[in-house]
Design an enzyme around this catalytic site. Sequence first.
Site, PDB file in Angstrom:
ATOM      1  N   LYS A  52      -0.898  -0.184   0.349  1.00  0.00           N
ATOM      2  CA  LYS A  52       0.504   0.242   0.347  1.00  0.00           C
ATOM      3  C   LYS A  52       1.235  -0.100  -0.940  1.00  0.00           C
ATOM      4  O   LYS A  52       2.282   0.451  -1.233  1.00  0.00           O
ATOM      5  CB  LYS A  52       1.234  -0.316   1.557  1.00  0.00           C
ATOM      6  N   SER A 310      -8.709  -0.278   4.090  1.00  0.00           N
ATOM      7  CA  SER A 310      -7.330  -0.176   3.615  1.00  0.00           C
ATOM      8  C   SER A 310      -6.595  -1.500   3.435  1.00  0.00           C
ATOM      9  O   SER A 310      -5.607  -1.553   2.709  1.00  0.00           O
ATOM     10  CB  SER A 310      -6.540   0.734   4.566  1.00  0.00           C
TER      11      SER A 310
HETATM   12  C1  LIG Z   1      -0.224   1.456   6.705  1.00  0.00           C
HETATM   13  C2  LIG Z   1      -1.659   1.229   6.872  1.00  0.00           C
HETATM   14  C3  LIG Z   1      -2.540   2.266   7.251  1.00  0.00           C
HETATM   15  C4  LIG Z   1      -2.069   3.663   7.615  1.00  0.00           C
HETATM   16  O1  LIG Z   1      -1.312   4.280   6.609  1.00  0.00           O
HETATM   17  P1  LIG Z   1      -0.277   5.453   6.993  1.00  0.00           P
HETATM   18  O2  LIG Z   1       0.210   5.962   5.687  1.00  0.00           O
HETATM   19  O3  LIG Z   1       0.819   4.824   7.805  1.00  0.00           O
HETATM   20  O4  LIG Z   1      -1.027   6.460   7.790  1.00  0.00           O
HETATM   21  C5  LIG Z   1      -3.900   1.982   7.311  1.00  0.00           C
HETATM   22  N1  LIG Z   1      -4.382   0.753   7.039  1.00  0.00           N
HETATM   23  C6  LIG Z   1      -3.572  -0.265   6.667  1.00  0.00           C
HETATM   24  C7  LIG Z   1      -4.172  -1.584   6.377  1.00  0.00           C
HETATM   25  C8  LIG Z   1      -2.186  -0.069   6.570  1.00  0.00           C
HETATM   26  O5  LIG Z   1      -1.387  -1.089   6.210  1.00  0.00           O
END
Ligand SMILES: *Cc1c(COP(=O)(O)O)cnc(C)c1O
Length: 335
Positions: A52, A310
């Site tokens: 993010k 992520s």
């Molecule tokens: C926010 C997030 C997501 C999903 O992202 P979106 O843009 O809300 O679909 C996936 N994995 C992690 C670790 C996140 O913080």
Amino acid sequence: MSLLDLSDIYHARRRIAGQVTRTPLIPALSLCDAHTEVRLKLETTQPTGAFKLRGAVNAVARLSDEQLARGVVCASTGNHGRALVWAARQRGARATVCMSSLVPANKVEAIRRLGADVRIQGRSQDEAQQLVDELVERDGMTPIPPFDHPDVIAGQGTIGLEILEDWPEVDTLIVGLSGGGLLSGIALAAKTIKPSVRVIGVCQARGAAMAASLDAGVPVEVEELETLADSLGGGIGLDNRYTFAHVQALMDDRVLLDEIEIARAMRHLYLHEQLVAEGASALGAALLLEPARRRALDGRLGRNIAIIVSGRNVDMQTFSAVVEQRHPVWQTTPG
Ligand SMILES: *Cc1c(COP(=O)(O)O)cnc(C)c1O
């Protein structure tokens, strides 16, 4: 359809260079077999522990000095909040994070320690969001939302550029899906560069608002449930402007995964790839580890598969309980 194009993502990349890590894409031998090669995009190596940061840094980079002087604001206590506070700090701006009185003290403290100005209002996320609106109205702060914003989507899209550069042969991208900023950006970048790329969205079965909204054909609210993939919780906004349409247009398949599958994948990534991955970031591996899930995709997985890992922001007590099979999730299914 799209209000964004590839040039927005290239611009984002130039803006975020130096503040955001160009993350490694590493082969995951424990997930490969005779027919598939799997590589992991390690967003866990970002300074704030999750992808993010890309969207937040890109959005903050576009603000004028005057906007920066008045500060930025959001209502996220999770990965977006951490990212926004970090991104603002890099530019000497104040970041305010609004939260309800129900947010646990350790989370409040963690975000304050990063340098956030924390404001507490009400007993729900909605009431915290009302305070965001007030601060925007009254003090001229700039709101930076976690997903439904063109600059945020473009920032997340830089992941797609990096993967296509590092591995032009990639067939399939597996992407965690909540509000859809991550999937929108990555799919836009990847499919513009290579139209044959397939994008699979993976969600938690417990309380997946985007999946329910896609089924309904319009954004809908779902009850928020406790899940190991806590970063995927929350709604997509009934007034969603960008990500719902993007996901609808760009996602090829979606798979909803159960808690036990998420737990197995977290444990697998730790024991076989030496990774600390939070629940939300283990869903891609979970899909590949479950033979029934793979069969259901019926050959649409392709040969070269990249998984976005992520984030790594998991409470370590929860994490060790999952890995050591002490967590209650292990009692739900035998074996
Ligand atoms: C926010 C997030 C997501 C999903 O992202 P979106 O843009 O809300 O679909 C996936 N994995 C992690 C670790 C996140 O913080």
